[in-house]
Design a protein around this motif. Structure first.
Motif, PDB file in Angstrom:
ATOM      1  N   ASP A   1      10.168  45.711  35.430  1.00  0.00           N
ATOM      2  CA  ASP A   1      10.704  44.405  35.796  1.00  0.00           C
ATOM      3  C   ASP A   1      10.832  44.221  37.299  1.00  0.00           C
ATOM      4  N   LEU A   2      10.599  42.966  37.716  1.00  0.00           N
ATOM      5  CA  LEU A   2      10.929  42.508  39.061  1.00  0.00           C
ATOM      6  C   LEU A   2      12.113  41.565  38.943  1.00  0.00           C
ATOM      7  N   LEU A   3      13.051  41.662  39.875  1.00  0.00           N
ATOM      8  CA  LEU A   3      14.102  40.656  40.000  1.00  0.00           C
ATOM      9  C   LEU A   3      13.658  39.706  41.107  1.00  0.00           C
ATOM     10  N   VAL A   4      13.418  38.452  40.745  1.00  0.00           N
ATOM     11  CA  VAL A   4      12.868  37.480  41.686  1.00  0.00           C
ATOM     12  C   VAL A   4      13.903  36.413  42.016  1.00  0.00           C
ATOM     13  N   LYS A   5      14.068  36.147  43.311  1.00  0.00           N
ATOM     14  CA  LYS A   5      14.893  35.015  43.750  1.00  0.00           C
ATOM     15  C   LYS A   5      13.994  33.787  43.756  1.00  0.00           C
ATOM     16  N   ILE A   6      14.306  32.815  42.899  1.00  0.00           N
ATOM     17  CA  ILE A   6      13.433  31.662  42.689  1.00  0.00           C
ATOM     18  C   ILE A   6      13.545  30.671  43.847  1.00  0.00           C
ATOM     19  N   GLN A   7      12.391  30.205  44.317  1.00  0.00           N
ATOM     20  CA  GLN A   7      12.348  29.193  45.370  1.00  0.00           C
ATOM     21  C   GLN A   7      11.926  27.822  44.844  1.00  0.00           C
ATOM     22  N   ALA A   8      11.056  27.820  43.847  1.00  0.00           N
ATOM     23  CA  ALA A   8      10.590  26.550  43.270  1.00  0.00           C
ATOM     24  C   ALA A   8       9.999  26.818  41.894  1.00  0.00           C
ATOM     25  N   VAL A   9      10.040  25.807  41.040  1.00  0.00           N
ATOM     26  CA  VAL A   9       9.433  25.883  39.705  1.00  0.00           C
ATOM     27  C   VAL A   9       8.666  24.584  39.467  1.00  0.00           C
ATOM     28  N   SER A  10       7.797  24.585  38.472  1.00  0.00           N
ATOM     29  CA  SER A  10       7.223  23.309  38.032  1.00  0.00           C
ATOM     30  C   SER A  10       7.557  23.122  36.569  1.00  0.00           C
ATOM     31  N   VAL A  11       7.496  21.897  36.113  1.00  0.00           N
ATOM     32  CA  VAL A  11       7.813  21.597  34.718  1.00  0.00           C
ATOM     33  C   VAL A  11       6.512  21.400  33.942  1.00  0.00           C
ATOM     34  N   ASN A  12       6.546  21.808  32.675  1.00  0.00           N
ATOM     35  CA  ASN A  12       5.375  21.747  31.807  1.00  0.00           C
ATOM     36  C   ASN A  12       5.781  21.174  30.458  1.00  0.00           C
ATOM     37  N   PRO A  13       4.817  20.674  29.669  1.00  0.00           N
ATOM     38  CA  PRO A  13       5.145  20.168  28.338  1.00  0.00           C
ATOM     39  C   PRO A  13       5.886  21.178  27.466  1.00  0.00           C
TER      40      PRO A  13
ATOM     41  N   ILE B   1      10.714  35.314  45.740  1.00  0.00           N
ATOM     42  CA  ILE B   1      10.628  36.550  46.525  1.00  0.00           C
ATOM     43  C   ILE B   1      11.234  37.683  45.725  1.00  0.00           C
ATOM     44  N   VAL B   2      10.542  38.813  45.688  1.00  0.00           N
ATOM     45  CA  VAL B   2      11.029  39.976  44.957  1.00  0.00           C
ATOM     46  C   VAL B   2      12.269  40.533  45.649  1.00  0.00           C
ATOM     47  N   GLU B   3      13.386  40.561  44.906  1.00  0.00           N
ATOM     48  CA  GLU B   3      14.662  41.058  45.439  1.00  0.00           C
ATOM     49  C   GLU B   3      14.895  42.532  45.110  1.00  0.00           C
ATOM     50  N   ALA B   4      14.392  42.966  43.953  1.00  0.00           N
ATOM     51  CA  ALA B   4      14.563  44.361  43.518  1.00  0.00           C
ATOM     52  C   ALA B   4      13.472  44.680  42.510  1.00  0.00           C
ATOM     53  N   VAL B   5      13.196  45.976  42.343  1.00  0.00           N
ATOM     54  CA  VAL B   5      12.139  46.396  41.418  1.00  0.00           C
ATOM     55  C   VAL B   5      12.653  47.487  40.494  1.00  0.00           C
ATOM     56  N   GLY B   6      12.116  47.500  39.248  1.00  0.00           N
ATOM     57  CA  GLY B   6      12.456  48.542  38.297  1.00  0.00           C
ATOM     58  C   GLY B   6      11.823  49.869  38.676  1.00  0.00           C
ATOM     59  N   GLU B   7      12.282  50.955  38.032  1.00  0.00           N
ATOM     60  CA  GLU B   7      11.851  52.289  38.406  1.00  0.00           C
ATOM     61  C   GLU B   7      10.373  52.565  38.105  1.00  0.00           C
ATOM     62  N   GLU B   8       9.759  51.756  37.258  1.00  0.00           N
ATOM     63  CA  GLU B   8       8.354  51.976  36.911  1.00  0.00           C
ATOM     64  C   GLU B   8       7.404  51.007  37.615  1.00  0.00           C
ATOM     65  N   VAL B   9       7.920  50.162  38.491  1.00  0.00           N
ATOM     66  CA  VAL B   9       7.093  49.162  39.166  1.00  0.00           C
ATOM     67  C   VAL B   9       6.160  49.832  40.178  1.00  0.00           C
ATOM     68  N   SER B  10       4.880  49.436  40.153  1.00  0.00           N
ATOM     69  CA  SER B  10       3.903  49.995  41.091  1.00  0.00           C
ATOM     70  C   SER B  10       3.062  48.931  41.790  1.00  0.00           C
ATOM     71  N   LEU B  11       3.144  47.685  41.319  1.00  0.00           N
ATOM     72  CA  LEU B  11       2.266  46.646  41.842  1.00  0.00           C
ATOM     73  C   LEU B  11       2.897  45.807  42.944  1.00  0.00           C
ATOM     74  N   PHE B  12       4.224  45.812  43.039  1.00  0.00           N
ATOM     75  CA  PHE B  12       4.928  44.976  44.006  1.00  0.00           C
ATOM     76  C   PHE B  12       6.053  45.759  44.674  1.00  0.00           C
ATOM     77  N   LYS B  13       6.537  45.210  45.775  1.00  0.00           N
ATOM     78  CA  LYS B  13       7.676  45.809  46.488  1.00  0.00           C
ATOM     79  C   LYS B  13       8.654  44.710  46.883  1.00  0.00           C
ATOM     80  N   VAL B  14       9.857  45.095  47.246  1.00  0.00           N
ATOM     81  CA  VAL B  14      10.877  44.141  47.685  1.00  0.00           C
ATOM     82  C   VAL B  14      10.347  43.341  48.876  1.00  0.00           C
ATOM     83  N   GLY B  15      10.541  42.035  48.824  1.00  0.00           N
ATOM     84  CA  GLY B  15      10.089  41.157  49.892  1.00  0.00           C
ATOM     85  C   GLY B  15       8.780  40.451  49.616  1.00  0.00           C
ATOM     86  N   ASP B  16       8.053  40.882  48.584  1.00  0.00           N
ATOM     87  CA  ASP B  16       6.785  40.236  48.254  1.00  0.00           C
ATOM     88  C   ASP B  16       7.008  38.807  47.754  1.00  0.00           C
TER      89      ASP B  16
END
Length: 337
Positions: free
Chosen positions: A32-44, A72-87
């Protein structure tokens, strides 16, 4: 953290159709990534779930929806390998988990992509769900390729919608197909042409419109509006041994037997299949989103972002859902926090 949700399914005009509330920031683990949301879009899908999840009942805890996000990624789970904090990332989330209409969200890294660096937050937020849906339809379900299908015909029912807008671009730019899109208003016709459609026809008289445009049969049909509503028309228009795909679902059975004499293939596309069932190829959405990001960066694809509302509030999401439910939306509507 602050979140927007609902406890019962109500018309969007109702005071309680969306409510604001505080809830603990979720704890992450694994991939898991913990993401601080900046924007979303709405869908049907947002409006359908709000309208149908809690009919004739009141949920104990408010349900948070929303399935497009940039953050923006705020924190990462112990198995995360594709992203880092700040991405900076963008994604369409997982329908089995809490959505993006909140300050923070947990999302599995395998369904996340890197936000296009040259695009605004709003332009990026408009893209994940529709791009994934269109991509999976054309490449995973219909298995189209420029090598074998260049020049063939694709009819897109609902060309000016979020998914149709991306499908037109992918079909033209990556596959070299001849694209026929449906639209009926001057502004939606113009939008489809801007996206790259070769021909735009009126869906209200679909068979005659397509044939008057010079196409007796079409090789492929992509329904993004109402599979049963257009079924007889697509059965008539599809070329023998062609392929029909729908993303819309149906409350009543589809008469597949009508395709038998033409030996036509029919498929469904549901963008949440991979995350809902944790399929072995779930990471494909990571790869698709990164490819889409690169195509947006180089200008091969253009964002379908059209309008922006501002503020993480119940009132903002009421306005967004009311606009979507009006049936007049062109491209994508984004809510920026």
């Amino acid at each position: 953290m602050k979140a927007i949700g609902f406890k019962t399914s109500l018309p969007i005009s109702s005071q309680e159709s969306f409510i604001e509330f505080e809830t603990p920031t979720p704890n992450l683990s694994g991939r898991d990534l913990l993401v601080k949301i900046q924007a979303v879009s709405v869908n049907p899908v947002d409006t359908k779930i709000r309208q149908n999840t809690a009919k004739d009942t009141v949920l104990e805890n408010p349900k948070i929806i929303g399935w497009d996000a940039v953050g923006i990624v705020e924190a990462v789970g112990e198995e995360v390998s594709l992203f880092k904090v700040g991405d900076e990332v963008f994604y369409a989330g997982d329908i089995t988990r809490a959505g993006s209409n909140a300050e923070y969200q947990l999302v599995d890294e395998r369904i996340v992509g890197k936000k296009p660096t040259s695009l605004s937050i709003e332009a990026s937020a408009a893209m994940p769900l529709t791009a994934l849906t269109a991509w999976e339809t054309l490449f995973d379900r219909m298995r189209l390729s420029s090598e074998k299908d260049k020049g063939k015909t694709l009819l897109i029912i609902g060309g000016a919608g979020g998914v149709g807008s991306i499908a037109i671009q992918l079909a033209k730019k990556l596959l070299g197909l001849t694209v026929i899109a449906t639209a009926s208003r001057p502004e939606t016709i113009a939008w489809c042409k801007k996206m790259g459609a070769d021909v735009v026809v009126n869906h209200k008289d679909l068979v005659n419109e397509v044939r008057q445009a010079g196409f007796h049969f079409v090789d492929f049909i992509y329904d993004a509006v109402d599979v049963n509503g257009y079924w007889d028309a697509v059965v008539e228009l599809i070329k023998p041994q062609g392929h029909i795909n729908s993303i819309t679902g149906s409350g009543t059975p589809i008469l597949i037997n009508k395709l038998k004499t033409k030996s036509v293939t029919f498929s469904w596309e549901f963008m949440y299949t991979r995350s809902s069932f944790q399929t072995e190829d779930m990471i494909e959405q990571y790869h698709i989103l990164n490819r889409v990001s690169a195509l947006l960066e180089e200008g091969t694809l253009i964002s379908t972002h059209q309008n922006t509302l501002t503020g993480l509030s119940a009132e903002t999401f009421k306005k967004a859902h009311a606009q979507l439910e009006s049936g007049t939306t062109i491209g994508k509507l984004v809510v920026k926090y």
